[in-house]
Design an enzyme around this catalytic site. Structure first.
Site, short mmCIF file in Angstrom:
data_model
loop_
_atom_site.label_atom_id
_atom_site.label_comp_id
_atom_site.label_asym_id
_atom_site.label_seq_id
_atom_site.Cartn_x
_atom_site.Cartn_y
_atom_site.Cartn_z
N TRP A 1 1.52 47.79 55.25
CA TRP A 1 0.52 48.86 55.17
C TRP A 1 -0.29 48.71 56.46
CZ3 TRP A 1 -4.74 49.72 55.23
CH2 TRP A 1 -5.17 50.96 54.72
N ASN B 1 -0.02 38.95 55.96
CA ASN B 1 -0.81 39.89 55.17
C ASN B 1 -2.28 39.54 55.41
OD1 ASN B 1 -1.44 40.16 51.58
ND2 ASN B 1 -2.01 41.51 53.21
N GLY B 2 -3.05 40.52 55.90
CA GLY B 2 -4.47 40.27 56.17
C GLY B 2 -4.87 40.88 57.49
N GLU C 1 -12.32 60.50 37.51
CA GLU C 1 -11.00 59.87 37.43
C GLU C 1 -9.89 60.93 37.47
OE1 GLU C 1 -9.95 57.04 37.95
OE2 GLU C 1 -8.02 56.89 36.95
N HIS D 1 -26.06 73.05 41.81
CA HIS D 1 -26.65 72.54 43.05
C HIS D 1 -25.62 72.48 44.17
CE1 HIS D 1 -30.29 71.68 40.85
NE2 HIS D 1 -29.52 71.13 39.90
N GLU E 1 -4.89 61.34 44.66
CA GLU E 1 -4.06 60.18 45.01
C GLU E 1 -2.58 60.52 45.06
OE1 GLU E 1 -5.47 55.92 43.31
OE2 GLU E 1 -5.27 57.48 41.81
N ARG F 1 2.46 47.34 47.51
CA ARG F 1 1.39 46.82 48.36
C ARG F 1 1.34 47.48 49.73
NH1 ARG F 1 -0.46 42.04 46.33
NH2 ARG F 1 -1.36 41.49 48.34
N CYS G 1 0.10 45.00 52.23
CA CYS G 1 1.26 44.32 52.78
C CYS G 1 1.78 43.32 51.74
CB CYS G 1 0.98 43.56 54.06
SG CYS G 1 0.42 44.62 55.39
N LYS H 1 -7.04 61.01 40.40
CA LYS H 1 -5.59 60.95 40.13
C LYS H 1 -4.87 62.06 40.89
CE LYS H 1 -5.12 57.76 38.87
NZ LYS H 1 -6.10 56.79 38.65
N LYS I 1 -1.57 49.63 46.44
CA LYS I 1 -2.16 49.30 45.16
C LYS I 1 -3.24 48.23 45.27
CE LYS I 1 -1.42 48.95 40.40
NZ LYS I 1 -2.25 50.13 40.17
C1 G6P Z 1 -6.60 50.89 45.14
C2 G6P Z 1 -5.66 51.39 44.06
C3 G6P Z 1 -6.45 51.95 42.89
C4 G6P Z 1 -7.44 50.92 42.36
C5 G6P Z 1 -8.34 50.38 43.48
C6 G6P Z 1 -9.13 49.18 43.02
O1 G6P Z 1 -7.29 51.96 45.68
O2 G6P Z 1 -4.80 52.37 44.58
O3 G6P Z 1 -5.55 52.31 41.84
O4 G6P Z 1 -8.22 51.50 41.36
O5 G6P Z 1 -7.55 49.96 44.59
O6 G6P Z 1 -8.23 48.13 42.74
P1 G6P Z 1 -8.50 46.94 41.76
O7 G6P Z 1 -7.24 46.14 41.78
O8 G6P Z 1 -9.68 46.19 42.31
O9 G6P Z 1 -8.79 47.51 40.43
#
Ligand code: G6P
Length: 607
Positions: free
Chosen positions: A73, A99-100, A480, A503, A487, A27, A2, A484, A602
Site C-alpha cells: 500500500w 511494512n511501516g 456508517e 443548516h 468505501e 493490507r 502492506c 460504506k 484494512k
Molecule cells: C480502515 C478500515 C476500516 C476501519 C478503520 C479502523 O480504514 O478500512 O474498515 O474501520 O481502518 O480500523 P480498526 O482496525 O482500528 O478498527
C-alpha cells in the site's frame, strides 16, 4: 498497511509465500513481489495485483530454501515496478521487505548516496537494505541491529541473505509481525491468517525484537543482541474462518455472519446472573466507580461504533462521554487526566493513530480499556485492559460484522459499568438480556431483505451523490451507511444528523440525490419524519430504514426497508444491516472490487 511474509522449511517456498500474500492482500494491493534464496538471490516484483505476480512466476518460476514476499500500500513513491518490494542492496547480497514508514529516510539516503550506494526506487524502504548492507560483514543480525538503531519511524522487516540460505530474519518496531511454527518449518507474517495451514503454534514479535527463523528453530534477540525467551501459543485460527466459502466476496460472507457473531457474544456476555466480560478485563470495581468521564477514540467504522457507545454509557451509567477521532485526539491539547478512562476501539488492534492516542493516555496515567477483535495485537498490549468482540477474522476491507460486534460489546461494557456503579437494577438488566437474546433471529430476518435491497440498489445506481440522515442513537448509523457506500462503491455520500439538514445539506437535495433516512420508532421519530418530509418537499427521493408496519413512513418514502421493533438501544445493530447490503449491491452493480476497494487498506498501520 502492506503485508509481509517470510518462510523457511520443507515446502515449496514460492507457493507458501504466495498463499500468505493472498491472505494478507487486504493490507494493501497496489504492488507485490517475492524474493527467494537459491544459490543467489532471485526477485520477481510488479505493480498491480497478485495475479500479475502469479503470471510472471508462471513464465519465470522461482524456488529456494527461504523466501520473503510483500503486498504494498504505497506511501513513499508511486505505484511502479521499481517501487515494489523486495529490495536488494547493490551487490544483491540481501533482500528485504518492509511494512511501516522510515521518517528519516531522506537524510539516510543522502548519506548513503555520498558513500556510493545507488538507489533504484523512490521509496523510504530502500534505505534500509543499503544501510544493513553497509554494516554487513559476517554477522547479519549485528548489521540489522546497527541499522535499526539509526532508523526513525516504524518498521517490520523480513530479510533473507545470499550467504544464509535457510534463514529468514524478522524485525519489528511498530508494525505487527507474528511467527508461526510448523513441523520442520517456520513462517513469519504481518497477520495470523497467513500462518494457517502451516503453523500450529504462533508467537507475536514485540517491538524492538529481531527473530532468526530456521527450519527447526527460532531465536529471538532484542536490539541490543540479548536473547529473548517467550513461549509459542496455540494458533486458534481455522481455515474455514479465513476462506470465502460459497460467498462471492468476503464482505458478503461477513455481513451474513452477523447473526452468528451476535449469538456467540450473547452466550459470552449474558451468563446467569449478570453480565460477564473477558478474563483480560482487569478493572477493579472501585476504579469503575471512580470514573468521572470517558473518552472514546477510534478511526473509521470503529469511530462510528464509539459514537453509538456514547449513548450506552450516558444512558445506562450516567457518565459523560466524548468520542474522538484518534488522529485528532492525539494531536489535540489532550486535557484529560486520571479521572478519565480512555476507551480505544479497533477491529485490527493495529491502527497507528489509535495506538498513538493510547500511548498519550498512558503518559498521562489515564487508565485505558480497548475493545478489540484481535488478541495480542499492539493495542491489546498497550491498553491496561481489553474486551474482545469475538467476530472472527474480518477480511473484507469494509468493516461489517466487526461493527455490530463492537456495538454489542460496548453495550455489554456499559451494562457491566452500570451494574458496578449501581445505576441498573436487576429487573432492567434481565429485560435488556431478554431483548438481546432475540437479536440473532431479528438480524437474520433483516438479512432476508437482501433481494429487495438489490432492487433498490439497481434503482438508485444512477445517483452520484447520496445523503444519509439519522438522529440520536442512529445518527452514527447514517455516518456508517454513507461511509460504506463511499468505501466500496466510490459513490459520494454524506451522513448528517437530520436536525442539521436545514443548516446546509438541504441545499443539495434534488431528485438526483437519494435521501436515506434511518427512522425507527424511537424518541426522535417524529422529528426525523418531519425532516424527511422537508426533503421530500424538495423533490428528494426518500428511502427509509424503519420499523416494521410503520404506515406513516410507507406513505412518505419511496421504499421502506423494515427492521423489527426493538428498544431504541438495539436499533443501530439492525438498522445498519440494510445499509451494508445497499452499499454492497451498489458496488457490485458498478463493477467495483468489493473486498479490495481502491486506495484503501484494512489495517492502517501508518499515521
Ligand atoms: C480502515 C478500515 C476500516 C476501519 C478503520 C479502523 O480504514 O478500512 O474498515 O474501520 O481502518 O480500523 P480498526 O482496525 O482500528 O478498527
Amino acid at each position: 498497511m502492506c503485508g509481509i511474509v517470510g518462510y523457511t522449511g520443507k515446502r515449496n517456498v514460492t507457493n507458501v509465500v504466495m498463499v500468505g500474500l493472498e491472505r494478507l492482500e487486504y493490507r494493501g494491493y497496489d504492488s507485490c513481489g517475492i524474493a527467494t534464496v537459491n544459490g543467489g538471490l532471485k526477485t520477481r516484483k510488479t505493480a498491480g495485483r497478485l495475479q500479475q505476480l502469479k503470471d510472471i512466476l508462471a513464465r519465470d518460476p522461482l524456488d529456494g530454501t527461504a523466501g520473503i514476499g510483500h503486498t504494498r500500500w504505497a506511501t513513499h513513491g508511486t505505484v511502479t515496478d521499481e517501487n515494489a518490494h523486495p529490495f536488494t542492496d547493490s551487490a544483491r547480497r540481501i533482500a528485504l521487505v518492509h511494512n511501516g514508514i522510515i521518517e528519516n529516510y531522506r537524510e539516510l539516503r543522502a548519506r548513503l548516496k555520498k558513500s556510493g550506494h545507488r538507489f533504484l526506487s523512490d521509496t523510504d524502504t530502500e534505505v534500509i537494505v543499503h544501510l544493513v548492507a553497509s554494516f554487513y560483514r559476517q554477522d547479519l543480525a549485528a548489521a540489522i541491529r546497527r541499522a535499526a538503531a539509526l532508523l526513525k519511524g516504524s518498521f517490520s522487516l523480513a530479510i533473507i541473505a545470499e550467504r544464509e540460505p535457510g534463514r529468514v530474519y524478522a524485525v519489528k518496531l511498530g508494525s505487527p509481525l507474528v511467527i508461526g511454527r510448523g513441523r520442520d518449518e517456520h513462517i513469519v507474517a504481518s497477520d495470523a491468517p497467513a500462518l494457517v495451514g502451516i503453523a500450529r503454534r504462533m508467537l507475536p514479535l514485540q517491538d524492538g525484537e529481531l527473530a532468526i527463523l530456521e527450519r527447526d528453530r527460532v531465536t529471538i534477540q532484542d536490539f541490543k543482541g540479548r536473547k529473548v525467551e517467550r513461549p509459542f501459543v496455540k494458533l486458534e485460527l481455522k481455515q474455514k474462518a479465513i476462506s470465502r466459502g460459497r460467498y462471492p466476496h468476503f464482505m458478503r460472507k461477513e455481513i451474513f455472519e452477523q447473526p452468528a457473531v451476535i449469538r456467540e457474544n450473547i452466550a459470552r456476555r449474558f451468563t446467569r446472573p449478570g453480565i460477564s466480560l473477558d478474563p483480560e478485563f482487569l478493572f477493579y470495581p472501585d476504579e469503575i466507580e471512580k470514573v468521572e468521564r470517558i473518552v472514546i477514540q477510534a478511526c473509521g467504522t470503529s469511530w462510528h461504533a464509539g459514537l453509538v457507545g456514547r449513548y450506552f454509557f450516558e444512558k445506562l451509567c450516567r457518565i459523560p462521554v466524548s468520542v474522538e477521532v484518534s488522529s485528532e485526539l492525539r494531536t489535540s491539547e489532550f486535557v484529560y487526566d486520571g479521572r478519565t478512562m480512555m476507551l480505544a476501539i479497533s477491529q485490527s488492534g493495529e491502527t497507528a493513530d489509535t495506538l498513538a492516542a493510547l500511548r498519550e493516555a498512558s503518559l498521562r496515567e489515564i487508565r485505558s480499556l480497548a475493545v478489540l477483535n484481535t488478541r495480542r495485537s499492539s493495542i491489546d498490549r498497550e491498553a491496561d485492559s481489553s474486551v474482545y468482540i469475538h467476530a472472527g477474522p474480518e477480511i473484507g476491507v469494509a468493516s461489517t460484522k466487526a461493527y455490530t460486534a463492537q456495538l454489542f460489546t460496548l453495550l455489554g461494557l456499559a451494562l457491566y459499568f452500570a451494574r458496578v456503579r449501581g445505576t441498573l437494577p436487576d429487573s432492567e438488566l434481565r429485560a435488556i438480556a431478554g431483548h438481546c437474546r432475540k437479536l440473532p433471529a431479528q438480524l437474520a430476518k433483516v438479512l432476508r431483505l437482501d433481494r429487495r435491497i438489490k432492487d433498490v440498489a439497481a434503482r438508485l445506481s444512477f445517483a452520484h451523490d447520496f445523503i444519509f440522515l439519522g438522529r440520536g442513537i442512529n445518527y452514527p448509523t447514517a455516518l456508517e451507511g454513507a461511509l460504506k457506500l463511499k468505501e466500496i462503491a466510490y459513490v459520494h455520500a454524506t451522513g448528517h444528523p437530520a436536525g442539521e439538514m436545514k443548516h446546509g445539506p438541504i441545499s443539495l437535495i434534488t431528485d438526483n440525490v437519494p435521501v436515506i433516512g434511518i427512522a425507527p420508532r424511537d424518541r426522535v421519530y417524529d422529528r426525523m419524519v418531519a425532516n424527511l418530509a422537508e426533503a421530500k418537499a424538495r423533490n428528494g427521493r426518500i428511502i427509509c430504514v424503519g420499523t416494521e408496519g410503520d404506515r406513516d413512513l410507507a406513505e412518505l418514502a419511496e421504499t421502506v426497508l423494515p427492521i423489527p421493533a426493538v428498544p431504541e438501544y438495539l436499533s443501530p445493530l439492525l438498522a445498519v444491516i440494510p445499509l451494508q447490503l445497499l452499499a454492497y449491491h451498489v458496488a457490485v452493480l458498478r463493477g467495483c472490487d468489493v473486498d479490495k476497494p481502491r486506495n484503501l487498506a484494512k489495517s492502517v498501520t501508518v499515521e
